[in-house]
Write a protein that holds these residues in place. Structure first.
Motif, PDB file in Angstrom:
ATOM      1  N   ARG A 130       0.836  -1.194   0.000  1.00  9.80           N
ATOM      2  CA  ARG A 130       0.000   0.000   0.000  1.00  9.80           C
ATOM      3  C   ARG A 130       0.882   1.261   0.000  1.00  9.80           C
ATOM      4  O   ARG A 130       0.602   2.208  -0.729  1.00  9.80           O
ATOM      5  N   GLN A 131       1.935   1.251   0.787  1.00  5.05           N
ATOM      6  CA  GLN A 131       2.843   2.401   0.838  1.00  5.05           C
ATOM      7  C   GLN A 131       3.530   2.593  -0.517  1.00  5.05           C
ATOM      8  O   GLN A 131       3.666   3.717  -0.996  1.00  5.05           O
ATOM      9  N   HIS A 132       3.961   1.490  -1.124  1.00  2.11           N
ATOM     10  CA  HIS A 132       4.598   1.557  -2.432  1.00  2.11           C
ATOM     11  C   HIS A 132       3.630   2.146  -3.460  1.00  2.11           C
ATOM     12  O   HIS A 132       4.017   2.978  -4.303  1.00  2.11           O
ATOM     13  N   ARG A 133       2.365   1.747  -3.387  1.00  3.27           N
ATOM     14  CA  ARG A 133       1.361   2.259  -4.327  1.00  3.27           C
ATOM     15  C   ARG A 133       1.127   3.756  -4.092  1.00  3.27           C
ATOM     16  O   ARG A 133       0.928   4.510  -5.047  1.00  3.27           O
ATOM     17  N   ARG A 134       1.144   4.195  -2.817  1.00  7.33           N
ATOM     18  CA  ARG A 134       0.986   5.615  -2.519  1.00  7.33           C
ATOM     19  C   ARG A 134       2.128   6.414  -3.128  1.00  7.33           C
ATOM     20  O   ARG A 134       1.923   7.478  -3.719  1.00  7.33           O
ATOM     21  N   VAL A 135       3.359   5.897  -2.957  1.00  6.63           N
ATOM     22  CA  VAL A 135       4.535   6.580  -3.502  1.00  6.63           C
ATOM     23  C   VAL A 135       4.451   6.636  -5.023  1.00  6.63           C
ATOM     24  O   VAL A 135       4.716   7.673  -5.646  1.00  6.63           O
ATOM     25  N   LYS A 136       4.072   5.532  -5.628  1.00  6.25           N
ATOM     26  CA  LYS A 136       3.956   5.493  -7.097  1.00  6.25           C
ATOM     27  C   LYS A 136       2.877   6.461  -7.573  1.00  6.25           C
ATOM     28  O   LYS A 136       3.078   7.184  -8.559  1.00  6.25           O
ATOM     29  N   ALA A 137       1.732   6.506  -6.892  1.00  8.17           N
ATOM     30  CA  ALA A 137       0.651   7.428  -7.251  1.00  8.17           C
ATOM     31  C   ALA A 137       1.129   8.869  -7.110  1.00  8.17           C
ATOM     32  O   ALA A 137       0.825   9.721  -7.960  1.00  8.17           O
ATOM     33  N   GLN A 138       1.895   9.154  -6.040  1.00  9.82           N
ATOM     34  CA  GLN A 138       2.421  10.510  -5.848  1.00  9.82           C
ATOM     35  C   GLN A 138       3.376  10.881  -6.975  1.00  9.82           C
ATOM     36  O   GLN A 138       3.340  12.007  -7.479  1.00  9.82           O
ATOM     37  N   ASP A 139       4.220   9.953  -7.411  1.00 10.38           N
ATOM     38  CA  ASP A 139       5.134  10.206  -8.530  1.00 10.38           C
ATOM     39  C   ASP A 139       4.351  10.507  -9.812  1.00 10.38           C
ATOM     40  O   ASP A 139       4.695  11.426 -10.565  1.00 10.38           O
ATOM     41  N   ILE A 140       3.323   9.724 -10.043  1.00 12.50           N
ATOM     42  CA  ILE A 140       2.485   9.940 -11.243  1.00 12.50           C
ATOM     43  C   ILE A 140       1.838  11.319 -11.192  1.00 12.50           C
ATOM     44  O   ILE A 140       1.816  12.054 -12.185  1.00 12.50           O
ATOM     45  N   ARG A 141       1.310  11.701 -10.011  1.00 18.38           N
ATOM     46  CA  ARG A 141       0.692  13.025  -9.859  1.00 18.38           C
ATOM     47  C   ARG A 141       1.706  14.141 -10.097  1.00 18.38           C
ATOM     48  O   ARG A 141       1.411  15.151 -10.734  1.00 18.38           O
TER      49      ARG A 141
ATOM     50  N   SER B  20       1.514  16.915 -12.959  1.00 20.38           N
ATOM     51  CA  SER B  20       1.479  18.351 -12.654  1.00 20.38           C
ATOM     52  C   SER B  20       2.591  19.086 -13.397  1.00 20.38           C
ATOM     53  O   SER B  20       2.435  20.255 -13.754  1.00 20.38           O
ATOM     54  N   GLU B  21       3.723  18.424 -13.619  1.00 22.24           N
ATOM     55  CA  GLU B  21       4.789  19.033 -14.413  1.00 22.24           C
ATOM     56  C   GLU B  21       4.382  19.185 -15.874  1.00 22.24           C
ATOM     57  O   GLU B  21       4.828  20.108 -16.553  1.00 22.24           O
ATOM     58  N   GLN B  22       3.526  18.312 -16.352  1.00 19.85           N
ATOM     59  CA  GLN B  22       3.083  18.366 -17.745  1.00 19.85           C
ATOM     60  C   GLN B  22       1.937  19.355 -17.961  1.00 19.85           C
ATOM     61  O   GLN B  22       1.622  19.705 -19.085  1.00 19.85           O
ATOM     62  N   VAL B  23       1.324  19.821 -16.868  1.00 18.66           N
ATOM     63  CA  VAL B  23       0.187  20.741 -16.979  1.00 18.66           C
ATOM     64  C   VAL B  23       0.595  22.015 -17.714  1.00 18.66           C
ATOM     65  O   VAL B  23      -0.131  22.496 -18.586  1.00 18.66           O
ATOM     66  N   SER B  24       1.749  22.561 -17.401  1.00 21.74           N
ATOM     67  CA  SER B  24       2.169  23.805 -18.058  1.00 21.74           C
ATOM     68  C   SER B  24       2.397  23.567 -19.555  1.00 21.74           C
ATOM     69  O   SER B  24       2.041  24.414 -20.378  1.00 21.74           O
ATOM     70  N   ASP B  25       2.972  22.410 -19.914  1.00 20.59           N
ATOM     71  CA  ASP B  25       3.144  22.084 -21.332  1.00 20.59           C
ATOM     72  C   ASP B  25       1.796  21.953 -22.028  1.00 20.59           C
ATOM     73  O   ASP B  25       1.615  22.441 -23.149  1.00 20.59           O
ATOM     74  N   VAL B  26       0.874  21.310 -21.367  1.00 17.04           N
ATOM     75  CA  VAL B  26      -0.462  21.122 -21.948  1.00 17.04           C
ATOM     76  C   VAL B  26      -1.145  22.475 -22.129  1.00 17.04           C
ATOM     77  O   VAL B  26      -1.744  22.749 -23.165  1.00 17.04           O
ATOM     78  N   ARG B  27      -1.043  23.338 -21.123  1.00 17.18           N
ATOM     79  CA  ARG B  27      -1.647  24.670 -21.231  1.00 17.18           C
ATOM     80  C   ARG B  27      -1.019  25.461 -22.369  1.00 17.18           C
ATOM     81  O   ARG B  27      -1.708  26.165 -23.105  1.00 17.18           O
ATOM     82  N   HIS B  28       0.298  25.332 -22.502  1.00 20.73           N
ATOM     83  CA  HIS B  28       0.996  26.015 -23.602  1.00 20.73           C
ATOM     84  C   HIS B  28       0.491  25.501 -24.953  1.00 20.73           C
ATOM     85  O   HIS B  28       0.218  26.286 -25.856  1.00 20.73           O
ATOM     86  N   ARG B  29       0.366  24.191 -25.084  1.00 20.53           N
ATOM     87  CA  ARG B  29      -0.140  23.602 -26.336  1.00 20.53           C
ATOM     88  C   ARG B  29      -1.579  24.043 -26.608  1.00 20.53           C
ATOM     89  O   ARG B  29      -1.955  24.311 -27.746  1.00 20.53           O
ATOM     90  N   GLU B  30      -2.399  24.092 -25.543  1.00 18.27           N
ATOM     91  CA  GLU B  30      -3.786  24.551 -25.702  1.00 18.27           C
ATOM     92  C   GLU B  30      -3.823  26.008 -26.163  1.00 18.27           C
ATOM     93  O   GLU B  30      -4.631  26.375 -27.026  1.00 18.27           O
ATOM     94  N   ALA B  31      -2.932  26.829 -25.623  1.00 19.40           N
ATOM     95  CA  ALA B  31      -2.880  28.241 -26.029  1.00 19.40           C
ATOM     96  C   ALA B  31      -2.485  28.355 -27.493  1.00 19.40           C
ATOM     97  O   ALA B  31      -3.065  29.153 -28.242  1.00 19.40           O
ATOM     98  N   ILE B  32      -1.514  27.546 -27.907  1.00 18.61           N
ATOM     99  CA  ILE B  32      -1.098  27.555 -29.316  1.00 18.61           C
ATOM    100  C   ILE B  32      -2.252  27.096 -30.206  1.00 18.61           C
ATOM    101  O   ILE B  32      -2.507  27.682 -31.263  1.00 18.61           O
ATOM    102  N   ALA B  33      -2.957  26.061 -29.776  1.00 20.19           N
ATOM    103  CA  ALA B  33      -4.098  25.560 -30.560  1.00 20.19           C
ATOM    104  C   ALA B  33      -5.188  26.623 -30.672  1.00 20.19           C
ATOM    105  O   ALA B  33      -5.754  26.827 -31.755  1.00 20.19           O
ATOM    106  N   GLU B  34      -5.491  27.319 -29.579  1.00 21.23           N
ATOM    107  CA  GLU B  34      -6.510  28.367 -29.613  1.00 21.23           C
ATOM    108  C   GLU B  34      -6.079  29.516 -30.512  1.00 21.23           C
ATOM    109  O   GLU B  34      -6.885  30.065 -31.269  1.00 21.23           O
ATOM    110  N   GLU B  35      -4.795  29.867 -30.451  1.00 16.96           N
ATOM    111  CA  GLU B  35      -4.279  30.940 -31.302  1.00 16.96           C
ATOM    112  C   GLU B  35      -4.359  30.537 -32.778  1.00 16.96           C
ATOM    113  O   GLU B  35      -4.772  31.334 -33.624  1.00 16.96           O
ATOM    114  N   SER B  36      -4.002  29.303 -33.068  1.00 11.03           N
ATOM    115  CA  SER B  36      -4.087  28.815 -34.451  1.00 11.03           C
ATOM    116  C   SER B  36      -5.526  28.808 -34.939  1.00 11.03           C
ATOM    117  O   SER B  36      -5.815  29.180 -36.077  1.00 11.03           O
ATOM    118  N   GLU B  37      -6.429  28.394 -34.065  1.00 12.67           N
ATOM    119  CA  GLU B  37      -7.843  28.386 -34.429  1.00 12.67           C
ATOM    120  C   GLU B  37      -8.348  29.803 -34.692  1.00 12.67           C
ATOM    121  O   GLU B  37      -9.096  30.043 -35.640  1.00 12.67           O
TER     122      GLU B  37
END
Length: 157
Positions: free
Chosen positions: A29-40, A44-61
């Motif tokens: 259970r502890q290992h799964r918590r640690v793994k889930a935290q790593d995934i989160r 969260s690190e990819q959120v800024s990239d996704v937002r940037h891509r969404e902004a580019i897509a909206e600008e292109s549209e």
């Protein structure tokens, strides 16, 4: 006592197995918590990239919508100009018909033009006839039908 010792040993072994199983499950259970935290954290690190891509897509549209609006506007302008040109062409054709009709009427009235529309030499003057006025002789008259239309000049098409 032999049996009692075996029963106690069996109970101790079962308790040890239960404790080992509980520790294993807790670790898992502890290992799964640690793994889930790593995934989160990775997500969260990819959120800024996704937002940037969404902004580019909206600008292109937005640029695509603007380009489409400009294209629609240009198409409407082209259609309007085409209709304007067609109106002028129709008026020019009507004017051309009127002018040709006037020339045909003049040819019918002119005694020097035959039924086939070809100009003949005028008959010699008889005594008492008026000579033609200056600029109206057979070689000096101006007939714009014999002037070539610049739109129909060779090589203009």
């Amino acid at each position: 006592m032999d049996t009692a010792i075996w029963v106690i040993i069996a109970i101790v072994v079962v308790i040890i197995l239960l404790v080992a199983l509980l520790l294993f499950l807790r670790q898992r259970r502890q290992h799964r918590r640690v793994k889930a935290q790593d995934i989160r954290q990775n997500a969260s690190e990819q959120v800024s990239d996704v937002r940037h891509r969404e902004a580019i897509a909206e600008e292109s549209e937005a640029r695509a919508r603007k380009a489409k609006a400009e294209a629609d506007q240009k198409a409407a302008e082209a259609k309007r100009l085409n209709e304007h040109a067609r109106t002028h062409q129709d008026r020019a054709a009507e004017s051309r018909q009127e002018v040709d009709s006037e020339f045909a009427r003049a040819d019918k009235l002119d005694p020097d033009v035959g039924r086939d529309g070809v100009r003949r030499e005028p008959e010699p003057l008889q005594q008492g006839d008026q000579p033609p006025r200056h600029g109206q002789g057979p070689d000096q008259g101006y007939d714009p039908r014999h002037v070539q239309d610049p739109r129909e000049a060779p090589g203009s098409r």
